[in-house]
Write a protein that holds these residues in place. Structure first.
Motif, PDB file in Angstrom:
ATOM      1  N   GLY A  10       0.812  -1.199   0.000  1.00  0.00           N
ATOM      2  CA  GLY A  10       0.000   0.000   0.000  1.00  0.00           C
ATOM      3  C   GLY A  10       0.844   1.247   0.000  1.00  0.00           C
ATOM      4  O   GLY A  10       2.059   1.188  -0.241  1.00  0.00           O
ATOM      5  N   LEU A  11       0.188   2.365   0.267  1.00  0.00           N
ATOM      6  CA  LEU A  11       0.843   3.669   0.323  1.00  0.00           C
ATOM      7  C   LEU A  11       1.017   4.066   1.780  1.00  0.00           C
ATOM      8  O   LEU A  11       0.055   4.017   2.561  1.00  0.00           O
ATOM      9  CB  LEU A  11      -0.012   4.703  -0.416  1.00  0.00           C
ATOM     10  CG  LEU A  11       0.441   6.159  -0.339  1.00  0.00           C
ATOM     11  CD1 LEU A  11       1.798   6.324  -1.009  1.00  0.00           C
ATOM     12  CD2 LEU A  11      -0.609   7.069  -0.978  1.00  0.00           C
ATOM     13  N   VAL A  12       2.215   4.467   2.143  1.00  0.00           N
ATOM     14  CA  VAL A  12       2.511   4.852   3.517  1.00  0.00           C
ATOM     15  C   VAL A  12       3.475   6.027   3.501  1.00  0.00           C
ATOM     16  O   VAL A  12       4.275   6.168   2.571  1.00  0.00           O
ATOM     17  CB  VAL A  12       3.086   3.652   4.302  1.00  0.00           C
ATOM     18  CG1 VAL A  12       4.415   3.203   3.731  1.00  0.00           C
ATOM     19  CG2 VAL A  12       3.189   3.954   5.784  1.00  0.00           C
ATOM     20  N   GLN A  13       3.400   6.859   4.504  1.00  0.00           N
ATOM     21  CA  GLN A  13       4.332   7.970   4.619  1.00  0.00           C
ATOM     22  C   GLN A  13       5.676   7.491   5.154  1.00  0.00           C
ATOM     23  O   GLN A  13       5.754   6.475   5.865  1.00  0.00           O
ATOM     24  CB  GLN A  13       3.760   9.043   5.538  1.00  0.00           C
ATOM     25  CG  GLN A  13       2.589   9.810   4.945  1.00  0.00           C
ATOM     26  CD  GLN A  13       2.177  10.995   5.797  1.00  0.00           C
ATOM     27  OE1 GLN A  13       2.379  10.994   7.011  1.00  0.00           O
ATOM     28  NE2 GLN A  13       1.594  11.997   5.165  1.00  0.00           N
ATOM     29  N   ALA A  14       6.704   8.230   4.832  1.00  0.00           N
ATOM     30  CA  ALA A  14       8.028   7.915   5.357  1.00  0.00           C
ATOM     31  C   ALA A  14       7.989   7.854   6.882  1.00  0.00           C
ATOM     32  O   ALA A  14       7.340   8.686   7.532  1.00  0.00           O
ATOM     33  CB  ALA A  14       9.032   8.960   4.897  1.00  0.00           C
ATOM     34  N   GLY A  15       8.678   6.858   7.423  1.00  0.00           N
ATOM     35  CA  GLY A  15       8.658   6.636   8.861  1.00  0.00           C
ATOM     36  C   GLY A  15       7.576   5.675   9.325  1.00  0.00           C
ATOM     37  O   GLY A  15       7.587   5.229  10.477  1.00  0.00           O
ATOM     38  N   GLY A  16       6.655   5.350   8.433  1.00  0.00           N
ATOM     39  CA  GLY A  16       5.559   4.463   8.779  1.00  0.00           C
ATOM     40  C   GLY A  16       5.930   2.994   8.678  1.00  0.00           C
ATOM     41  O   GLY A  16       7.092   2.638   8.417  1.00  0.00           O
ATOM     42  N   SER A  17       4.921   2.148   8.857  1.00  0.00           N
ATOM     43  CA  SER A  17       5.128   0.697   8.869  1.00  0.00           C
ATOM     44  C   SER A  17       4.103   0.006   7.987  1.00  0.00           C
ATOM     45  O   SER A  17       2.992   0.497   7.792  1.00  0.00           O
ATOM     46  CB  SER A  17       5.003   0.148  10.294  1.00  0.00           C
ATOM     47  OG  SER A  17       5.985   0.690  11.143  1.00  0.00           O
ATOM     48  N   LEU A  18       4.501  -1.133   7.463  1.00  0.00           N
ATOM     49  CA  LEU A  18       3.611  -2.036   6.752  1.00  0.00           C
ATOM     50  C   LEU A  18       4.017  -3.458   7.088  1.00  0.00           C
ATOM     51  O   LEU A  18       5.192  -3.726   7.363  1.00  0.00           O
ATOM     52  CB  LEU A  18       3.701  -1.842   5.232  1.00  0.00           C
ATOM     53  CG  LEU A  18       2.947  -0.691   4.579  1.00  0.00           C
ATOM     54  CD1 LEU A  18       3.282  -0.629   3.094  1.00  0.00           C
ATOM     55  CD2 LEU A  18       1.455  -0.823   4.789  1.00  0.00           C
ATOM     56  N   ARG A  19       3.030  -4.353   7.012  1.00  0.00           N
ATOM     57  CA  ARG A  19       3.319  -5.772   7.182  1.00  0.00           C
ATOM     58  C   ARG A  19       2.861  -6.516   5.939  1.00  0.00           C
ATOM     59  O   ARG A  19       1.660  -6.523   5.639  1.00  0.00           O
ATOM     60  CB  ARG A  19       2.614  -6.334   8.406  1.00  0.00           C
ATOM     61  CG  ARG A  19       3.020  -7.766   8.744  1.00  0.00           C
ATOM     62  CD  ARG A  19       2.021  -8.391   9.685  1.00  0.00           C
ATOM     63  NE  ARG A  19       2.514  -9.603  10.309  1.00  0.00           N
ATOM     64  CZ  ARG A  19       1.731 -10.543  10.821  1.00  0.00           C
ATOM     65  NH1 ARG A  19       0.411 -10.398  10.765  1.00  0.00           N
ATOM     66  NH2 ARG A  19       2.241 -11.620  11.390  1.00  0.00           N
ATOM     67  N   LEU A  20       3.794  -7.103   5.243  1.00  0.00           N
ATOM     68  CA  LEU A  20       3.471  -7.903   4.073  1.00  0.00           C
ATOM     69  C   LEU A  20       3.260  -9.350   4.485  1.00  0.00           C
ATOM     70  O   LEU A  20       3.934  -9.850   5.391  1.00  0.00           O
ATOM     71  CB  LEU A  20       4.581  -7.828   3.037  1.00  0.00           C
ATOM     72  CG  LEU A  20       4.972  -6.434   2.562  1.00  0.00           C
ATOM     73  CD1 LEU A  20       6.029  -6.544   1.461  1.00  0.00           C
ATOM     74  CD2 LEU A  20       3.773  -5.641   2.096  1.00  0.00           C
ATOM     75  N   SER A  21       2.328  -9.992   3.817  1.00  0.00           N
ATOM     76  CA  SER A  21       2.064 -11.404   4.053  1.00  0.00           C
ATOM     77  C   SER A  21       2.216 -12.168   2.747  1.00  0.00           C
ATOM     78  O   SER A  21       1.967 -11.631   1.663  1.00  0.00           O
ATOM     79  CB  SER A  21       0.646 -11.608   4.590  1.00  0.00           C
ATOM     80  OG  SER A  21       0.463 -10.946   5.816  1.00  0.00           O
ATOM     81  N   CYS A  22       2.592 -13.417   2.871  1.00  0.00           N
ATOM     82  CA  CYS A  22       2.705 -14.296   1.707  1.00  0.00           C
ATOM     83  C   CYS A  22       2.086 -15.639   2.086  1.00  0.00           C
ATOM     84  O   CYS A  22       2.559 -16.302   3.013  1.00  0.00           O
ATOM     85  CB  CYS A  22       4.155 -14.465   1.302  1.00  0.00           C
ATOM     86  SG  CYS A  22       4.419 -15.640  -0.040  1.00  0.00           S
TER      87      CYS A  22
END
Length: 123
Positions: A10-22
């Protein structure tokens, strides 16, 4: 044969977090080393992280070390990439890949790939 499907981009601002799943199909998922790779526009696909079949050993690219964490749940046939402190240069399509037995940081040593998920980090 193992089939892979990524999600969580997705789209996130710098400093943010994301969790990818597979999510992986197949009964022998626990015998496969798993890797995360990424490809930015105009660049070659590059290694991000990998994890051993039982999930004990992990390796990271220097560019993400200390910010990203790879993990897996063999009971659920899942592998994850927790991405913290994201930077604009992390923007890319992220792919998970599977390799029977021991892991590798080389793209051409993984025969099984997902379709990828887009990660965009805005400044």
């Amino acid at each position: 044969q193992v089939q892979l499907a990524e999600s969580g981009g997705g789209l996130v601002q710098a400093g943010g977090s994301l969790r990818l799943s597979c999510a992986a199909s197949g009964r022998t998922f626990s015998s496969y080393a798993m890797g995360w790779f990424r490809q930015a526009p105009g660049k070659e696909r590059e290694f991000v992280a990998r994890i051993s079949p039982p999930g004990v050993v992990t390796y990271y690219a220097n560019s993400v070390k200390g910010r990203f964490t790879i993990s897996r749940d063999n009971a659920k046939n899942m592998v994850y990439l927790q991405m913290n402190s994201l930077k604009p240069e992390d923007t890319a399509v992220y792919y998970c890949a599977a390799r029977y037995g021991s892991g590798s940081m080389y793209v051409n040593q993984y025969p099984h790939w997902g379709q990828g998920t887009q990660v965009t980090v805005s400044s």
